[in-house]
Design a protein around this motif. Structure first.
Motif, short mmCIF file in Angstrom:
data_model
loop_
_atom_site.label_atom_id
_atom_site.label_comp_id
_atom_site.label_asym_id
_atom_site.label_seq_id
_atom_site.Cartn_x
_atom_site.Cartn_y
_atom_site.Cartn_z
N PRO A 52 0.83 -1.22 0.00
CA PRO A 52 0.00 0.00 0.00
C PRO A 52 0.86 1.26 0.00
O PRO A 52 1.91 1.31 0.63
CB PRO A 52 -0.79 -0.10 1.29
CG PRO A 52 -0.62 -1.49 1.79
CD PRO A 52 0.60 -2.06 1.15
N LEU A 53 0.39 2.27 -0.72
CA LEU A 53 1.16 3.51 -0.89
C LEU A 53 0.57 4.61 -0.02
O LEU A 53 -0.62 4.90 -0.09
CB LEU A 53 1.13 3.93 -2.37
CG LEU A 53 1.89 5.17 -2.77
CD1 LEU A 53 3.37 5.01 -2.49
CD2 LEU A 53 1.66 5.46 -4.24
N ILE A 96 15.33 3.52 2.18
CA ILE A 96 15.06 4.59 1.21
C ILE A 96 15.45 4.13 -0.18
O ILE A 96 16.51 3.53 -0.37
CB ILE A 96 15.85 5.86 1.57
CG1 ILE A 96 15.33 6.44 2.88
CG2 ILE A 96 15.77 6.88 0.46
CD1 ILE A 96 16.05 7.69 3.32
N TYR A 97 14.57 4.41 -1.15
CA TYR A 97 14.86 4.13 -2.56
C TYR A 97 14.59 5.40 -3.36
O TYR A 97 13.56 6.05 -3.18
CB TYR A 97 13.98 2.99 -3.09
CG TYR A 97 14.36 1.66 -2.52
CD1 TYR A 97 15.44 0.96 -3.03
CD2 TYR A 97 13.66 1.11 -1.47
CE1 TYR A 97 15.81 -0.26 -2.51
CE2 TYR A 97 14.02 -0.11 -0.94
CZ TYR A 97 15.09 -0.79 -1.46
OH TYR A 97 15.46 -1.99 -0.93
N ILE A 111 11.78 10.42 -7.56
CA ILE A 111 10.90 10.23 -6.41
C ILE A 111 11.67 9.45 -5.35
O ILE A 111 12.44 8.56 -5.65
CB ILE A 111 9.58 9.54 -6.78
CG1 ILE A 111 9.79 8.16 -7.36
CG2 ILE A 111 8.77 10.39 -7.73
CD1 ILE A 111 8.51 7.40 -7.59
N THR A 112 11.46 9.85 -4.10
CA THR A 112 12.09 9.20 -2.97
C THR A 112 11.01 8.45 -2.22
O THR A 112 10.00 9.03 -1.83
CB THR A 112 12.76 10.23 -2.04
OG1 THR A 112 13.69 11.00 -2.81
CG2 THR A 112 13.47 9.56 -0.89
N LEU A 122 5.62 7.58 -0.04
CA LEU A 122 6.19 8.50 -1.04
C LEU A 122 6.64 9.74 -0.30
O LEU A 122 5.83 10.54 0.15
CB LEU A 122 5.15 8.83 -2.11
CG LEU A 122 5.57 9.77 -3.21
CD1 LEU A 122 6.77 9.22 -3.97
CD2 LEU A 122 4.42 10.00 -4.16
N GLU A 123 7.93 9.88 -0.12
CA GLU A 123 8.50 10.92 0.72
C GLU A 123 8.73 12.24 -0.01
O GLU A 123 8.45 13.30 0.51
CB GLU A 123 9.82 10.42 1.32
CG GLU A 123 10.43 11.32 2.34
CD GLU A 123 9.62 11.37 3.64
OE1 GLU A 123 9.74 12.39 4.33
OE2 GLU A 123 8.89 10.43 3.94
#
Length: 128
Positions: A52-53, A96-97, A111-112, A122-123
């Protein structure tokens, strides 16, 4: 029969067999929604898509702007490139990606995302 002829028959049969296996088993896998991800980039993106986002407050305000939409984020999670030199860093029980992608207007974005065990956050969204 000479060795070169035996080798030629063997390779021809092998290629023919591989063609049929890929053709029929590949179509069967696509029909069931199975995705073959063996490369690291594909595996990370598939894992991020499967959870889930959630959105940080900063990204919620950015998504209300006209230059980016949620569809751009989904496309980046499917076709983007993970920057492994800056990614896979521990962060508050997650990792973190940083993913490089493009919007529908063909603007490059980064996007981080933070990958937690049960969700993905979604940071940050940045234009390049």
């Amino acid at each position: 029969m000479k060795l070169k002829y035996r080798l030629a028959y063997y390779l021809f049969g092998l290629l023919l067999g591989l063609f049929f296996v890929i053709k029929f088993l590949g179509a069967k896998a696509e029909a069931k929604g199975v995705e073959f991800c063996y490369l690291p980039n594909c595996r990370v993106l598939k894992e991020l898509r499967s959870k889930p986002l959630d959105f940080s407050p900063e990204t919620k305000s950015i998504l209300t702007q006209d230059w980016i939409s949620l569809e751009d984020i989904k496309a980046t999670l499917k076709y983007g490139d993970v920057d492994f030199s800056k990614s896979n860093l521990p962060y508050n029980n997650g990792k973190i990606y940083i993913i490089e992608g493009k919007t529908t207007q063909n603007e490059e974005i980064n996007i981080t995302m933070i990958n937690y065990p049960s969700k993905v956050v979604l940071e940050k969204i940045e234009k390049k």
